[in-house]
Each structure stands twice: as C-alpha cells, then as structure tokens.
Design a protein around this motif. Structure first.
Motif, mmCIF file in Angstrom:
data_model
loop_
_atom_site.group_PDB
_atom_site.id
_atom_site.type_symbol
_atom_site.label_atom_id
_atom_site.label_comp_id
_atom_site.label_asym_id
_atom_site.label_seq_id
_atom_site.Cartn_x
_atom_site.Cartn_y
_atom_site.Cartn_z
ATOM 1 N N PHE A 106 5.910 -2.442 19.259
ATOM 2 C CA PHE A 106 7.237 -2.285 18.656
ATOM 3 C C PHE A 106 7.280 -2.931 17.273
ATOM 4 O O PHE A 106 7.668 -2.297 16.286
ATOM 5 N N LEU A 107 6.850 -4.186 17.190
ATOM 6 C CA LEU A 107 6.901 -4.907 15.920
ATOM 7 C C LEU A 107 5.872 -4.375 14.923
ATOM 8 O O LEU A 107 6.147 -4.282 13.719
ATOM 9 N N ALA A 108 4.676 -4.023 15.405
ATOM 10 C CA ALA A 108 3.627 -3.527 14.509
ATOM 11 C C ALA A 108 4.023 -2.198 13.879
ATOM 12 O O ALA A 108 3.847 -1.992 12.672
ATOM 13 N N SER A 109 4.576 -1.293 14.680
ATOM 14 C CA SER A 109 4.978 0.009 14.129
ATOM 15 C C SER A 109 6.144 -0.139 13.163
ATOM 16 O O SER A 109 6.206 0.558 12.138
ATOM 17 N N ALA A 110 7.065 -1.069 13.454
ATOM 18 C CA ALA A 110 8.174 -1.316 12.530
ATOM 19 C C ALA A 110 7.661 -1.898 11.215
ATOM 20 O O ALA A 110 8.174 -1.578 10.138
ATOM 21 N N THR A 111 6.625 -2.737 11.296
ATOM 22 C CA THR A 111 6.034 -3.319 10.086
ATOM 23 C C THR A 111 5.312 -2.255 9.271
ATOM 24 O O THR A 111 5.376 -2.247 8.035
ATOM 25 N N VAL A 112 4.592 -1.360 9.951
ATOM 26 C CA VAL A 112 3.941 -0.248 9.260
ATOM 27 C C VAL A 112 4.993 0.632 8.574
ATOM 28 O O VAL A 112 4.814 1.063 7.434
ATOM 29 N N HIS A 113 6.089 0.871 9.269
ATOM 30 C CA HIS A 113 7.186 1.668 8.713
ATOM 31 C C HIS A 113 7.682 1.063 7.406
ATOM 32 O O HIS A 113 7.865 1.770 6.401
ATOM 33 N N SER A 114 7.867 -0.249 7.393
ATOM 34 C CA SER A 114 8.320 -0.937 6.190
ATOM 35 C C SER A 114 7.291 -0.813 5.073
ATOM 36 O O SER A 114 7.643 -0.580 3.910
ATOM 37 N N GLY A 115 6.017 -0.954 5.421
ATOM 38 C CA GLY A 115 4.965 -0.834 4.420
ATOM 39 C C GLY A 115 4.895 0.561 3.809
ATOM 40 O O GLY A 115 4.676 0.711 2.601
ATOM 41 N N VAL A 116 5.088 1.575 4.639
ATOM 42 C CA VAL A 116 5.058 2.958 4.131
ATOM 43 C C VAL A 116 6.226 3.200 3.180
ATOM 44 O O VAL A 116 6.073 3.861 2.147
ATOM 45 N N LEU A 117 7.397 2.660 3.507
ATOM 46 C CA LEU A 117 8.543 2.799 2.607
ATOM 47 C C LEU A 117 8.256 2.139 1.259
ATOM 48 O O LEU A 117 8.675 2.627 0.207
ATOM 49 N N MET A 118 7.537 1.023 1.299
ATOM 50 C CA MET A 118 7.158 0.353 0.049
ATOM 51 C C MET A 118 6.214 1.230 -0.767
ATOM 52 O O MET A 118 6.393 1.386 -1.988
ATOM 53 N N ILE A 119 5.222 1.828 -0.125
ATOM 54 C CA ILE A 119 4.287 2.707 -0.839
ATOM 55 C C ILE A 119 5.024 3.924 -1.398
ATOM 56 O O ILE A 119 4.729 4.405 -2.494
ATOM 57 N N MET A 120 5.994 4.430 -0.633
ATOM 58 C CA MET A 120 6.786 5.567 -1.113
ATOM 59 C C MET A 120 7.539 5.214 -2.393
ATOM 60 O O MET A 120 7.689 6.053 -3.293
ATOM 61 N N ALA A 121 8.026 3.974 -2.477
ATOM 62 C CA ALA A 121 8.722 3.549 -3.691
ATOM 63 C C ALA A 121 7.765 3.537 -4.879
ATOM 64 O O ALA A 121 8.129 3.959 -5.988
ATOM 65 N N ILE A 122 6.555 3.068 -4.654
ATOM 66 C CA ILE A 122 5.543 3.084 -5.713
ATOM 67 C C ILE A 122 5.212 4.524 -6.103
ATOM 68 O O ILE A 122 5.056 4.850 -7.285
#
Length: 323
Positions: A106-122
């Motif tokens: 649960f926590l790992a997938s939520a963390t990956v989700h946050s990281g992907v949103l960051m890459i999308m911003a870049i």
C-alpha cells in the motif's frame, strides 16, 4: 472473541472490524466501493492495453501514464479486496505477516505514484520550456530508468516501516477498527514503545512527499514564468491544456492524502467511521478518476480509446444479415 482473551505470541492474528458504527450498512457501503474498484481496474487496464498495442503511443508521456496506472492498480488492490471480504463474507482476521505485506504494498505503490507525478511535472516543464530538445532529453529509455528509480526509492524508504512494526510486541487488544492495516492503527495496538514507528512514518510523509511537491511546484513556477513571457493567448491556452490533466491528478492525490495523514496523527475529534471512509476514498477515488482524466484531456489517447470502444462494440453486435 473478547480482547482480554488475547495472549502474546510470536505470530499474532488481528481482527479488522470494517467500519465501526456502520456494521449494519456494510453491504450498502460495499456497493459503491466495489463499483469504484471495478471501474478503476477496467479504466486502468484499458489504458495499459491501448498504449501497449498502439505504436504511436509509445512516447514518454504515455509511458508515464502507464506507470501511474500500474501504481493505481496496486494501490487499490492492496486494500479494497480485503475490505470487500469484510463487508461481504465477514473475513475479518488477518495475520501479522499478511498485515505487514499489505502495509508495504500500500505505502510503496502510493510512494511510486507520488514519484511518477513528480516525473510528469518535469516532463511538462521540458515539453513547454524546451520543446525543441524534448525528444532528446526525455527518451523512452530515460523515462523507464526514472520509473525504476521511483520503484527502488519506494522499496528503500517503505521497507523499514513494516520492519519497525514487526518488532513491536502485541499483547492484548488485537482488534483494529479499520478496513485495512493502516500503519498507525497497527502501531497503536502494540503494548511497546511506538515512538520510532510513529516518527518514521511522519518523517517519511514529509520527506518523500515534501521533495516531490517541491519539484512539482518548481516545475510549474518555471512553466508559468515561461508562459507569461509569451504574448500569444493561443500559446497560453495550449500550455494550460497541456498541463490541465496533470494538475487535476495532483489535486486529487496530494491534498486528501496529506489531510488524512495529519488528521490520523493529530486529530482526535473526527468520528471513527468518517475517518475510515475518508481513508478508503482517499486512495480509491484517484485510481478510478486518473485514467478518466487523462483519457478525456489527452486528445491522442482519447481518440484511441474511442476507436477501441467503437471496435469492441461493433464486434459484439451480432450480424443479422441474411443472404
């Protein structure tokens, strides 16, 4: 079984009660939960299938959308099936190993989700502020490497959380008033010192989320500065259209998640069933809405989805022509 009858052992079993105070309404509550979950699976798998089949969509932006879809599938699947098992079949028991496994995914997938949103911003920053070099800066291979970094980061940061929980002694009450194994709910059942787990979880939320939000905010400030330097209103509208889907996904992800984390740790005045329903919806609604947002707001993907649905419908309609 009464809480007082539990004794300390090396492999405790916990009891998830579902939504306390609304036990009689579990069946009714399960209907929207199941509908949202099935919609999330259908929408995300549809996006994955279309991007995989369409060679024209093998681009950085759509690879990122696929990464987001995968993280959404794992996040929702890590807790909703157990919640439905409680609502439908009264399957309330869960072992410590099962609980810690649920916490990790649960926590790992939520963390990956946050990281992907960051890459999308870049990705949006490069697309708007440096469009001529976009294809050379953000290649598919580089996006894949950044996605792998997100996964490795999630594993390294999240793994200590279940490890810390596994070292806690669980002596008496093992009844969890929740639909899934939330970190703080598990920690509060321990008769030991939970300061380490509590502080690590709080630091993790602020360090990881804080870093990702800082990068996202910086990217959008640079985008805004670049757009404001352009006098063309058409260019302004195009830039806004390019970023709209990503901004909507961010607003669905961060504010509810941060509110839930802070409320869980600092607020004692929230009614338990309100808090638990909020916890479920916070991590269930984005997986359902994210692919819909990108499907509606991204023209190329929208066209492919419409063509895919049209093709499926045409093949499902029987041919009644007679010769």
């Amino acid at each position: 079984m009464a809480a007082s009858n539990f004794t300390q052992d090396d492999s405790p079993t916990f009891i998830l009660t579902g939504i306390p105070g609304l036990e009689d309404a579990h069946i009714w509550i399960s209907i929207p939960f199941a509908a949202f979950y099935m919609t999330a699976l259908l929408a995300n798998f549809t996006v994955l299938s279309i991007v995989a089949k369409e060679q024209s969509l093998h681009k950085p932006m759509y690879l990122l959308i696929c990464m987001l879809a995968l993280s959404d599938i794992v996040t929702s699947t890590s807790f909703i099936p157990k919640a439905l098992g409680i609502f439908w079949f009264n399957l309330k028991s869960i072992t410590l190993a099962g609980c810690l496994t649920q916490v990790f995914f649960f926590l790992a997938s939520a963390t990956v989700h946050s990281g992907v949103l960051m890459i999308m911003a870049i990705d949006r920053y490069v697309a708007i502020c440096n469009p001529l070099r976009y294809t050379s800066i953000l290649t598919n291979a580089r996006i894949a490497k950044l996605g792998l970094v997100c996964v490795v980061r999630a594993v390294l940061f999240i793994l200590p959380e279940p490890v810390l929980l596994s070292r806690l002694p669980f002596c008496a009450n093992r009844i969890m008033p929740h639909t899934y194994c939330d970190t703080m709910v598990v920690a509060k059942l321990s008769c030991g010192d939970i300061t380490g787990s509590k502080m690590y979880g709080l630091a993790l939320a602020f360090v990881v989320t804080g870093f990702d939000l800082t990068v996202i905010a910086t990217s959008y400030m640079l985008i805004a500065r670049a757009v404001l330097q352009i006098s063309s209103k058409k260019a302004h509208q195009k830039a806004l259209s390019t970023c709209t889907a990503h901004i909507l996904v961010i607003l669905m992800a961060y504010p509810p998640g941060l509110f839930y984390i802070l409320a869980h740790r600092f607020s004692e005045g929230i009614t338990p069933y309100v808090h638990i329903i909020l916890a479920n919806l916070t991590y269930l609604m984005p997986p359902m809405l994210n692919p819909i947002v990108y499907g509606v707001k991204t023209k190329e993907l929208r066209d492919k989805v419409v063509a895919f649905i049209g093709k499926r419908c045409s093949t499902d309609v029987p041919d009644y022509k007679t010769t």
